[in-house]
Structure formats: structure tokens, C-alpha cells
Design a protein around this motif. Sequence first.
Motif, short mmCIF file in Angstrom:
data_model
loop_
_atom_site.label_atom_id
_atom_site.label_comp_id
_atom_site.label_asym_id
_atom_site.label_seq_id
_atom_site.Cartn_x
_atom_site.Cartn_y
_atom_site.Cartn_z
N LYS A 45 39.78 54.28 41.18
CA LYS A 45 40.96 55.08 40.84
C LYS A 45 42.16 54.15 40.68
O LYS A 45 43.02 54.35 39.83
N THR A 46 42.16 53.10 41.49
CA THR A 46 43.07 51.98 41.31
C THR A 46 42.22 50.71 41.35
O THR A 46 41.54 50.45 42.34
N SER A 47 42.25 49.96 40.25
CA SER A 47 41.43 48.74 40.15
C SER A 47 42.33 47.52 40.02
O SER A 47 43.20 47.48 39.15
N GLU A 48 42.11 46.56 40.89
CA GLU A 48 42.81 45.28 40.81
C GLU A 48 41.76 44.19 40.55
O GLU A 48 40.77 44.10 41.27
N VAL A 49 42.00 43.38 39.53
CA VAL A 49 41.06 42.33 39.16
C VAL A 49 41.82 41.02 39.05
O VAL A 49 42.90 40.96 38.44
N SER A 50 41.28 39.98 39.64
CA SER A 50 41.85 38.64 39.50
C SER A 50 40.73 37.67 39.15
O SER A 50 39.62 37.78 39.68
N MET A 51 41.01 36.76 38.24
CA MET A 51 40.04 35.73 37.86
C MET A 51 40.75 34.40 37.74
O MET A 51 41.92 34.33 37.35
#
Length: 435
Positions: free
Chosen positions: A223-229
Motif C-alpha cells: 500500500k506504501t512501497s519504498e524501494v532503494s537501489m
Amino acid sequence: METKGIQQFMNSYSVKMIIVSGLAILLLIPSFLIQDVIRQRIALSEKVKNELYAQWGGKQVVAGPVLNVPFTIQEKTEVNQGMTERKGIAHFLPETLKTDGSLAPEKRKRGIYEVVVYEGSIKLKGLFLQPDVSQLDIPNAQFNWDAAYFTLGISDMRGIKNLPELVVNGQKYKVDPGVADTDIFQSGITIKANSIDLKQPLNFEINLVLNGSEDLSVEALGKTSEVSMKSDWAQPSFTGVFLPSDRNITSNGFTANWMVTHLNRNFPQQWVDKKFNTHEALLGVELLIPIDHYQKAMRSVKYAILFIALNFIIFIFIEMKSKNRIHPFQYSLVAFALLIFYALLTSISEQAGFNLAYLISAVAVTSLISWYSYTILKDRRSVVWITLLQTGLYIFLFTILQLQDYALLAGSIGLFVILAIIMRASQQIKWYSEG
């Protein structure tokens, strides 16, 4: 007298220009053949790349986890008014999902071909709320909570390099290969949830180590997505339907962060069976190898007509000014020398890189044409002008090939300047002088 008149007509510059123009168009056929050769080399390169990808691991897409709960529902039949049992699976997405990815890329070679592969470390963690079956609008459904399971989508299972465990509320659970259903994912892993209390919030965490090639993507299913790469690769290309909210690219690598909510997607947090496709929430990064020599060679051969036309024009101008006769066959030899440049460029660049191959090919062809021009014209000044023309054209083409975003602008301006120079030079020619 009649024979002399025919000879004068055939030797006139008007007829010569028509013959040379037709010859220039005819000589474009070899340039198309060279393009076919380049396409064949590109196809062979792609074949070798795919073989390497198959052995190491392909483009990876990681999605999930998703909580799945089987259910049954009794329905009336239309034939004999009896009852029949229909089975289905309800899917629940996490409330929050945080993905941290780190890519360690390296280049691999097979023969003369080069690809980029990576080992990716991916950490997924988040929260599942207690499943709310009232949102599914399937009255009288009997949910089998003891048969519930989690699924995690992984596009290429051959790339898994660790034994992952799903940690739920501090407890570790083993994973099984394959997905228990293909409603959402075609391949991946499954974790049975029969010993997990699903009537409370579930904090989860799982770590994956994956081998992959070129591209790593994830699906924003929270519902809330946080992505770091992050990676030490300096040429990333961000893919998917969402761009990073912030990114930093340097010569030492890149970092990128995404923030996606359920309002940015076209599917809800829960549904039944195959009603929705989650692939539209894809985002990720591609580790690019900068424009390779095949692409540059293909771009350069498209300028063959420009090189042939300009060389023919300057030879005609020299012929009209110096009164030296140049046979159409000699024009053809010059054109073939220009075409040999592209064959040399393609073959040498496979071994020595594009820039060095370009230098070697340009110097070789320019020297050949300059030497041949001197044997025909016996005029050092004319040969100097021809050499300068070749040098200028190759510098102009090399500049365009190095530009990506401004190649069209630079090419258009360059062609305009070249046309202006030709128009100015044509003013010095006495077009109706046959003497």
C-alpha cells in the motif's frame, strides 16, 4: 563530324554529372549489404549474450510477498437446481513494503562479445495487516486459513544463490521452490503459513541473493512501497512505469530511491484469482553498456551517401577547374574505397574498440584516396583539398557518433554548413564552358 559531335556530347560535364549521379545511387547497394553484415553480427552477438544469460541468470524481477488464502463457495447450478462447489484463492498485498537492493556488477566475455551481469542482494521487509475478507465481496465463502501461504515472485529461479528464509514476527519459516498458484506469479517460492497466526499484524523480512543479467526490477505491491537501489555501475537506466523520486549518479556508481503508493496503481490490496495483473507496478534499473561498436557502425554507414556525394562533387569541381578528365570507373574506385571504410570499421572495432578502429580506418582510407587522387590529377594542391575534405568529413562523422542527445542537431547544422560551402564553391565554376 557526327562521331566527333557524339564524342563531345559524351564528354560534356552535364552528361558526366548525370552519369556520376547515377553511379553514386548505384553504389549505395554495397552500403546496404554492409548494413546486412552488421545486422548479422548484432544477431550473433545477441545469441552469445543470451547463452551467457542462460548460464548465469537472466533479467530478474522480484515481486511480493503476497498472502494467499484458499476458499470454497457453494453455488447453485442452473441445470438441476443442485449445489456445486467452486474453489478460489484470495490474494492480500502487504500494507507496507520496503525493498533495499544492492548490485555488484561485472563484465563477462565470450570470444569478442561482452555482457554485464550482477550479483544482487535484496532485502524485503514490511507489514501485513489482518486480512479483511469483507472487502472481497464473496458472500458465503469458507476460507481455509490453515492452507494459507505466502508467495514471492522471482522471474529466473536459476539465479538464486542463497537459502532464503521468511522471518514473520521474529520466527523463521522455510521456503519451498515454485509457486503454489500462478494467479499472480509464474515462478518463485512459496512459504506455508499454517502455523502463523493470521489474526494479528505480521511483520516480515526476507533476504535474497540473486544472479542476474543487465536488469533488476521489483513490483511495488505495498500500500506504501519504498524501494532503494545502489551499485558501483556508472551507466544506469531506470526502467518500469515509475521513475526514482531521487537519484544520484556519479563516476563511482549510483543510488536511487522510489516511493509508490496504492493510489499510483490500477489494482487494489486484495482480490480473487486472476482478476488483476501486478506487472504494471514494475520499476527497476538496467545496467547499460554504453552504445557499442555495432550500433555506432550502423549509424555511421547511414552517412555513406553523404561521403560519396561530396567526394564526387569535389572531383567534378576539380575536373572542371583543371581540365583533367576523370573516368567514371575512377569515380567508382573512390566510392568503393569509401565503402571499405565501414567494413574496416566494423571488423577492427570487434577486436580493438570503436575509437581506435575509427582512427585506423579513417587514416587508411584517407591515405588511399589521397594517393589515388595524386596519380590521377598530378596536382598537389587538388590532392591537399581532397585530403582536407576526407579529414573534415571523418571528424564530422565521429563527432556525431559521440553525441547521443544532440546528434540530430549537430548533424543538421553540419550539413547546412557543408551545403553552404558547396554553393559558394559552385560560384567559381563556369558551368557552360566546354573548352
